[in-house]
Design a protein around this motif. Structure first.
Motif, PDB file in Angstrom:
ATOM      1  N   ALA A  18      12.783   3.802 -13.041  1.00 32.90           N
ATOM      2  CA  ALA A  18      13.416   4.785 -12.164  1.00 32.90           C
ATOM      3  C   ALA A  18      12.762   4.798 -10.787  1.00 32.90           C
ATOM      4  CB  ALA A  18      13.360   6.174 -12.795  1.00 32.90           C
ATOM      5  N   ILE A  19      11.451   4.599 -10.757  1.00 31.66           N
ATOM      6  CA  ILE A  19      10.726   4.574  -9.478  1.00 31.66           C
ATOM      7  C   ILE A  19      11.190   3.395  -8.631  1.00 31.66           C
ATOM      8  CG2 ILE A  19       8.447   4.259  -8.423  1.00 31.66           C
ATOM      9  CD1 ILE A  19       7.278   5.719 -10.863  1.00 31.66           C
ATOM     10  N   ASP A  20      11.353   2.251  -9.264  1.00 28.10           N
ATOM     11  CA  ASP A  20      11.795   1.066  -8.529  1.00 28.10           C
ATOM     12  C   ASP A  20      13.179   1.243  -7.932  1.00 28.10           C
ATOM     13  OD1 ASP A  20       9.498  -0.400  -8.890  1.00 28.10           O
ATOM     14  OD2 ASP A  20      10.189  -1.360 -10.742  1.00 28.10           O
ATOM     15  N   ASN A  21      13.989   2.141  -8.514  1.00 26.23           N
ATOM     16  CA  ASN A  21      15.345   2.372  -8.024  1.00 26.23           C
ATOM     17  C   ASN A  21      15.439   3.508  -7.010  1.00 26.23           C
ATOM     18  OD1 ASN A  21      16.635   0.320  -9.501  1.00 26.23           O
ATOM     19  ND2 ASN A  21      16.706   1.604 -11.335  1.00 26.23           N
ATOM     20  N   LEU A  22      14.305   4.145  -6.684  1.00 30.44           N
ATOM     21  CA  LEU A  22      14.316   5.161  -5.636  1.00 30.44           C
ATOM     22  C   LEU A  22      14.703   4.519  -4.307  1.00 30.44           C
ATOM     23  CD1 LEU A  22      11.023   7.124  -6.439  1.00 30.44           C
ATOM     24  CD2 LEU A  22      13.372   7.913  -6.795  1.00 30.44           C
ATOM     25  N   PRO A  23      15.544   5.161  -3.493  1.00 32.96           N
ATOM     26  CA  PRO A  23      15.979   4.560  -2.226  1.00 32.96           C
ATOM     27  C   PRO A  23      14.832   4.115  -1.333  1.00 32.96           C
ATOM     28  CG  PRO A  23      17.310   6.485  -2.720  1.00 32.96           C
ATOM     29  CD  PRO A  23      16.230   6.446  -3.757  1.00 32.96           C
ATOM     30  N   VAL A  24      13.771   4.941  -1.237  1.00 30.76           N
ATOM     31  CA  VAL A  24      12.655   4.569  -0.371  1.00 30.76           C
ATOM     32  C   VAL A  24      11.954   3.316  -0.886  1.00 30.76           C
ATOM     33  CG1 VAL A  24      11.014   6.075  -1.582  1.00 30.76           C
ATOM     34  CG2 VAL A  24      10.597   5.440   0.806  1.00 30.76           C
ATOM     35  N   MET A  25      11.837   3.167  -2.210  1.00 32.37           N
ATOM     36  CA  MET A  25      11.211   1.987  -2.785  1.00 32.37           C
ATOM     37  C   MET A  25      12.083   0.756  -2.578  1.00 32.37           C
ATOM     38  SD  MET A  25       8.211   2.685  -3.975  1.00 32.37           S
ATOM     39  CE  MET A  25       7.795   1.486  -5.242  1.00 32.37           C
ATOM     40  N   VAL A  26      13.396   0.926  -2.747  1.00 31.64           N
ATOM     41  CA  VAL A  26      14.306  -0.198  -2.539  1.00 31.64           C
ATOM     42  C   VAL A  26      14.211  -0.687  -1.099  1.00 31.64           C
ATOM     43  CG1 VAL A  26      16.731  -0.894  -2.467  1.00 31.64           C
ATOM     44  CG2 VAL A  26      15.887   0.474  -4.375  1.00 31.64           C
ATOM     45  N   LEU A  82       0.821  -1.215   0.000  1.00 32.97           N
ATOM     46  CA  LEU A  82       0.000   0.000   0.000  1.00 32.97           C
ATOM     47  C   LEU A  82       0.858   1.269   0.000  1.00 32.97           C
ATOM     48  CD1 LEU A  82      -2.819  -1.156   2.450  1.00 32.97           C
ATOM     49  CD2 LEU A  82      -2.846  -1.173  -0.052  1.00 32.97           C
ATOM     50  N   PRO A  83       1.809   1.424   0.930  1.00 31.11           N
ATOM     51  CA  PRO A  83       2.665   2.619   0.840  1.00 31.11           C
ATOM     52  C   PRO A  83       3.547   2.621  -0.407  1.00 31.11           C
ATOM     53  CG  PRO A  83       3.437   1.153   2.580  1.00 31.11           C
ATOM     54  CD  PRO A  83       2.098   0.662   2.153  1.00 31.11           C
ATOM     55  N   GLU A  84       3.951   1.440  -0.873  1.00 26.55           N
ATOM     56  CA  GLU A  84       4.714   1.369  -2.117  1.00 26.55           C
ATOM     57  C   GLU A  84       3.882   1.905  -3.285  1.00 26.55           C
ATOM     58  OE1 GLU A  84       6.038  -2.624  -2.728  1.00 26.55           O
ATOM     59  OE2 GLU A  84       7.139  -2.694  -0.840  1.00 26.55           O
ATOM     60  N   GLY A  85       2.616   1.544  -3.321  1.00 24.32           N
ATOM     61  CA  GLY A  85       1.724   2.035  -4.368  1.00 24.32           C
ATOM     62  C   GLY A  85       1.557   3.539  -4.313  1.00 24.32           C
ATOM     63  N   TYR A  86       1.455   4.090  -3.099  1.00 28.01           N
ATOM     64  CA  TYR A  86       1.304   5.538  -2.930  1.00 28.01           C
ATOM     65  C   TYR A  86       2.528   6.268  -3.479  1.00 28.01           C
ATOM     66  CZ  TYR A  86       0.690  10.048  -0.612  1.00 28.01           C
ATOM     67  OH  TYR A  86       0.564  11.389  -0.349  1.00 28.01           O
ATOM     68  N   VAL A  87       3.729   5.784  -3.118  1.00 31.18           N
ATOM     69  CA  VAL A  87       4.967   6.408  -3.597  1.00 31.18           C
ATOM     70  C   VAL A  87       5.071   6.280  -5.115  1.00 31.18           C
ATOM     71  CG1 VAL A  87       7.494   6.276  -3.561  1.00 31.18           C
ATOM     72  CG2 VAL A  87       6.193   6.056  -1.424  1.00 31.18           C
TER      73      VAL A  87
END
Length: 265
Positions: free
Chosen positions: A202-210, A184-189
């Protein structure tokens, strides 16, 4: 290893040893994932991106993904074995249903069925697709399935020995909180990042997503490590387990693995 007077070798395999080995594999995969993510993030070493993808916890068909699917399948096999050795119809049906659910999860993990479902569910929810925390729209049918599965297995769970019931409940909730709760928070980001013009890669490589992906996949793997240990302990403590004989053609080369002698700890 214990030799008997008939030259048979009894090889006890402790469930605690299986659990420790499972945790060691998980820790090794996480360490490789984290080291490569840190080493290659923002660097120009693009030649090593293929290596990073091999150990990426969130990448389909990566080594962690395949080993995770294998671990879930082994857990399903253990549940099926518990069904075969159960002493009541309720127990047999409950273990068989649990095994089928875990087999589906193994297939889902290996083939990424839930990701393929997201687009279709999103289009049903709205003309432009799902947004915000429901960006990964597969969480909706899977949450419904989770509640339905819990309801179906409620009577079976109540009939289980206390330690087995609590072990499986903890494993189930850890898996649900990791797989669905963190999505859920991953989807929001992801939704907000995509709205700002970032590509999905690029989104998948964001530090918060990683970081969130790492915690999510770690939780899923730990959940099935707990589930497998719980089921193996249940088999040892509460079922009658036949011995398995491994025989070759040499004299006195009969190796016996007697699950009835396996210590629970």
């Amino acid at each position: 290893m214990i030799r008997t007077n008939q030259q048979r070798v009894v090889m006890p395999i402790a469930t605690s040893s299986v659990f420790r080995g499972h945790l060691t594999i998980i820790a090794t995969l996480i360490a490789a994932h984290v080291i490569l993510q840190i080493a290659l993030y923002g660097s120009g070493y693009t030649d090593y991106n293929d290596l990073r993808s091999v150990f990426d916890l969130d990448r389909e068909h990566s080594l962690p993904n395949l080993l995770s699917a294998f671990a879930i399948a082994v857990t399903a096999a253990a549940a099926a074995f518990a069904a075969r050795t159960a002493d009541s119809r309720l127990m047999k049906r409950g273990w068989i249903f649990a095994a089928c659910v875990m087999l589906f999860l193994a297939l889902d993990e290996g083939a990424g069925l839930h990701d393929a479902l997201s687009g279709k569910v999103g289009r049903v929810l709205s003309a432009g697709g799902a947004h915000g925390v429901l960006f990964s729209a597969w969480v909706i049918p899977y949450s419904i399935a989770f509640v339905a599965t819990a309801a179906i297995l409620a009577r079976f769970a109540l009939a289980l020995p206390k330690e087995t019931r609590w072990g499986l409940l903890i494993a189930g909730w850890v898996y649900a909180l990791a797989a669905i709760g963190l999505e859920l928070p991953e989807g929001y980001v992801a939704d907000h990042a995509m709205a700002s013009g970032l590509a999905l890669d690029a989104i998948d490589n964001l530090p918060v997503m990683v970081m969130m992906h790492t915690v999510e996949e770690t939780g899923e793997m730990l959940a099935f490590a707990l589930a497998l240990r719980t089921i193996l302990q249940h088999i040892v403590r509460h079922t009658i387990v036949p011995a398995i004989l491994l025989v070759d053609r040499r004299p006195h080369a009969v190796h016996r693995i007697d699950a009835g002698l396996v210590p629970a700890e």
